[in-house]
Motif scaffolding. Structure first.
Motif, PDB file in Angstrom:
ATOM      1  N   MET A   1      48.509  65.570  -3.446  1.00  0.00           N
ATOM      2  CA  MET A   1      49.897  65.815  -3.172  1.00  0.00           C
ATOM      3  C   MET A   1      50.701  64.655  -3.704  1.00  0.00           C
ATOM      4  O   MET A   1      50.285  63.513  -3.598  1.00  0.00           O
ATOM      5  CB  MET A   1      50.125  65.930  -1.683  1.00  0.00           C
ATOM      6  CG  MET A   1      49.279  66.963  -1.036  1.00  0.00           C
ATOM      7  SD  MET A   1      49.996  67.453   0.489  1.00  0.00           S
ATOM      8  CE  MET A   1      51.617  67.796  -0.017  1.00  0.00           C
ATOM      9  N   ARG A   2      51.855  65.015  -4.238  1.00  0.00           N
ATOM     10  CA  ARG A   2      52.719  63.984  -4.815  1.00  0.00           C
ATOM     11  C   ARG A   2      54.168  64.365  -4.563  1.00  0.00           C
ATOM     12  O   ARG A   2      54.538  65.535  -4.673  1.00  0.00           O
ATOM     13  CB  ARG A   2      52.437  63.878  -6.302  1.00  0.00           C
ATOM     14  CG  ARG A   2      53.128  62.768  -7.012  1.00  0.00           C
ATOM     15  CD  ARG A   2      52.612  62.742  -8.454  1.00  0.00           C
ATOM     16  NE  ARG A   2      53.387  61.859  -9.273  1.00  0.00           N
ATOM     17  CZ  ARG A   2      52.913  60.804  -9.901  1.00  0.00           C
ATOM     18  NH1 ARG A   2      51.627  60.523  -9.811  1.00  0.00           N
ATOM     19  NH2 ARG A   2      53.688  60.057 -10.629  1.00  0.00           N
ATOM     20  N   GLN A   8      60.830  57.873  -9.251  1.00  0.00           N
ATOM     21  CA  GLN A   8      59.832  57.102  -8.510  1.00  0.00           C
ATOM     22  C   GLN A   8      58.865  58.042  -7.792  1.00  0.00           C
ATOM     23  O   GLN A   8      59.247  59.129  -7.346  1.00  0.00           O
ATOM     24  CB  GLN A   8      60.511  56.230  -7.446  1.00  0.00           C
ATOM     25  CG  GLN A   8      61.466  55.204  -7.993  1.00  0.00           C
ATOM     26  CD  GLN A   8      60.736  54.068  -8.686  1.00  0.00           C
ATOM     27  OE1 GLN A   8      59.741  53.551  -8.170  1.00  0.00           O
ATOM     28  NE2 GLN A   8      61.227  53.675  -9.840  1.00  0.00           N
ATOM     29  N   VAL A   9      57.633  57.584  -7.659  1.00  0.00           N
ATOM     30  CA  VAL A   9      56.678  58.287  -6.805  1.00  0.00           C
ATOM     31  C   VAL A   9      56.918  57.763  -5.392  1.00  0.00           C
ATOM     32  O   VAL A   9      56.746  56.573  -5.128  1.00  0.00           O
ATOM     33  CB  VAL A   9      55.217  58.047  -7.244  1.00  0.00           C
ATOM     34  CG1 VAL A   9      54.255  58.679  -6.255  1.00  0.00           C
ATOM     35  CG2 VAL A   9      54.997  58.584  -8.648  1.00  0.00           C
ATOM     36  N   VAL A  10      57.337  58.643  -4.510  1.00  0.00           N
ATOM     37  CA  VAL A  10      57.642  58.270  -3.134  1.00  0.00           C
ATOM     38  C   VAL A  10      56.384  58.350  -2.269  1.00  0.00           C
ATOM     39  O   VAL A  10      56.189  57.556  -1.362  1.00  0.00           O
ATOM     40  CB  VAL A  10      58.755  59.170  -2.557  1.00  0.00           C
ATOM     41  CG1 VAL A  10      59.035  58.853  -1.097  1.00  0.00           C
ATOM     42  CG2 VAL A  10      60.028  59.034  -3.395  1.00  0.00           C
ATOM     43  N   ALA A  16      46.582  64.515   3.206  1.00  0.00           N
ATOM     44  CA  ALA A  16      47.657  65.179   3.941  1.00  0.00           C
ATOM     45  C   ALA A  16      47.105  66.098   5.015  1.00  0.00           C
ATOM     46  O   ALA A  16      45.973  66.576   4.928  1.00  0.00           O
ATOM     47  CB  ALA A  16      48.535  65.978   2.980  1.00  0.00           C
ATOM     48  N   ILE A  17      47.923  66.341   6.020  1.00  0.00           N
ATOM     49  CA  ILE A  17      47.632  67.341   7.038  1.00  0.00           C
ATOM     50  C   ILE A  17      48.518  68.546   6.743  1.00  0.00           C
ATOM     51  O   ILE A  17      49.735  68.412   6.625  1.00  0.00           O
ATOM     52  CB  ILE A  17      47.913  66.813   8.458  1.00  0.00           C
ATOM     53  CG1 ILE A  17      46.976  65.654   8.792  1.00  0.00           C
ATOM     54  CG2 ILE A  17      47.768  67.940   9.487  1.00  0.00           C
ATOM     55  CD1 ILE A  17      47.264  64.991  10.123  1.00  0.00           C
ATOM     56  N   ARG A  18      47.901  69.702   6.633  1.00  0.00           N
ATOM     57  CA  ARG A  18      48.611  70.947   6.348  1.00  0.00           C
ATOM     58  C   ARG A  18      48.884  71.650   7.675  1.00  0.00           C
ATOM     59  O   ARG A  18      47.951  71.939   8.429  1.00  0.00           O
ATOM     60  CB  ARG A  18      47.747  71.822   5.449  1.00  0.00           C
ATOM     61  CG  ARG A  18      48.357  73.121   5.033  1.00  0.00           C
ATOM     62  CD  ARG A  18      47.359  73.821   4.088  1.00  0.00           C
ATOM     63  NE  ARG A  18      47.904  75.011   3.512  1.00  0.00           N
ATOM     64  CZ  ARG A  18      47.399  76.222   3.682  1.00  0.00           C
ATOM     65  NH1 ARG A  18      46.315  76.388   4.426  1.00  0.00           N
ATOM     66  NH2 ARG A  18      47.961  77.257   3.109  1.00  0.00           N
ATOM     67  N   CYS A  99      57.752  68.007  -6.182  1.00  0.00           N
ATOM     68  CA  CYS A  99      56.620  67.900  -5.252  1.00  0.00           C
ATOM     69  C   CYS A  99      55.506  68.744  -5.834  1.00  0.00           C
ATOM     70  O   CYS A  99      55.753  69.835  -6.354  1.00  0.00           O
ATOM     71  CB  CYS A  99      56.996  68.405  -3.864  1.00  0.00           C
ATOM     72  SG  CYS A  99      58.269  67.424  -3.040  1.00  0.00           S
ATOM     73  N   THR A 100      54.279  68.245  -5.730  1.00  0.00           N
ATOM     74  CA  THR A 100      53.134  68.982  -6.259  1.00  0.00           C
ATOM     75  C   THR A 100      51.997  69.002  -5.250  1.00  0.00           C
ATOM     76  O   THR A 100      51.836  68.091  -4.444  1.00  0.00           O
ATOM     77  CB  THR A 100      52.620  68.382  -7.586  1.00  0.00           C
ATOM     78  OG1 THR A 100      52.162  67.045  -7.349  1.00  0.00           O
ATOM     79  CG2 THR A 100      53.699  68.379  -8.661  1.00  0.00           C
ATOM     80  N   VAL A 101      51.219  70.077  -5.349  1.00  0.00           N
ATOM     81  CA  VAL A 101      49.972  70.217  -4.597  1.00  0.00           C
ATOM     82  C   VAL A 101      48.895  70.501  -5.632  1.00  0.00           C
ATOM     83  O   VAL A 101      48.990  71.482  -6.376  1.00  0.00           O
ATOM     84  CB  VAL A 101      50.043  71.370  -3.578  1.00  0.00           C
ATOM     85  CG1 VAL A 101      48.688  71.575  -2.903  1.00  0.00           C
ATOM     86  CG2 VAL A 101      51.127  71.112  -2.541  1.00  0.00           C
TER      87      VAL A 101
END
Length: 135
Positions: A1-2, A8-10, A16-18, A99-101
């Motif tokens: 996850m990003r 900037q990469v935050v 992660a918890i889904r 945002c990416t998964v």
């Protein structure tokens, strides 16, 4: 996850918890150690109560002059069944630039209240669009 904002990469994590809720795409909570918390500033206003998770705290994402109000939230003292979310942050993909998964771009859930992350494997309908509030 990003999570990316203003160049900037935050946040970036594999831990992660889904969380799934009725009529919502998943929301992902990212551990604080994988978030650039120096870019998070407590929001001036905004606290909400979830009957399951408890009191949420909101955060502005601030990168230089770029301020994204209430772009993230957390549960500093969640209800007992959700203590795993302590020290985790969630982000509204609609308030970030990307945002990416697993490398796939996320489509933000409609509406200002919901923070779901929609990917190709997630099918609706979802709350958030006009006339869905009382589902």
């Amino acid at each position: 996850m990003r999570v990316e904002c203003a160049g900037q990469v935050v946040a970036e994590t594999r831990s992660a918890i889904r969380v799934l809720e009725t009529s919502h795409p998943p929301t992902f909570y990212i551990p604080a150690q994988d978030v650039r918390t120096e870019l998070l500033v407590p929001a001036v206003s905004g606290r909400t109560w979830c009957e399951w998770k408890g009191a949420a705290r909101y955060w502005d994402v601030v990168i230089g002059d770029d301020v994204r109000p209430r772009a993230a939230w957390s549960y500093p003292r969640p209800e007992p069944d959700y203590t795993a979310l302590t020290d985790f942050f969630a982000f509204y993909p609609s308030r970030m630039d990307r945002c990416t998964v697993a490398g796939e771009d996320v489509t933000p859930q409609e509406g200002d209240f919901y923070g779901g992350w929609i990917t190709a494997e997630v099918q609706g309908p979802f709350k958030g669009a006009p006339n869905t509030q009382l589902w």
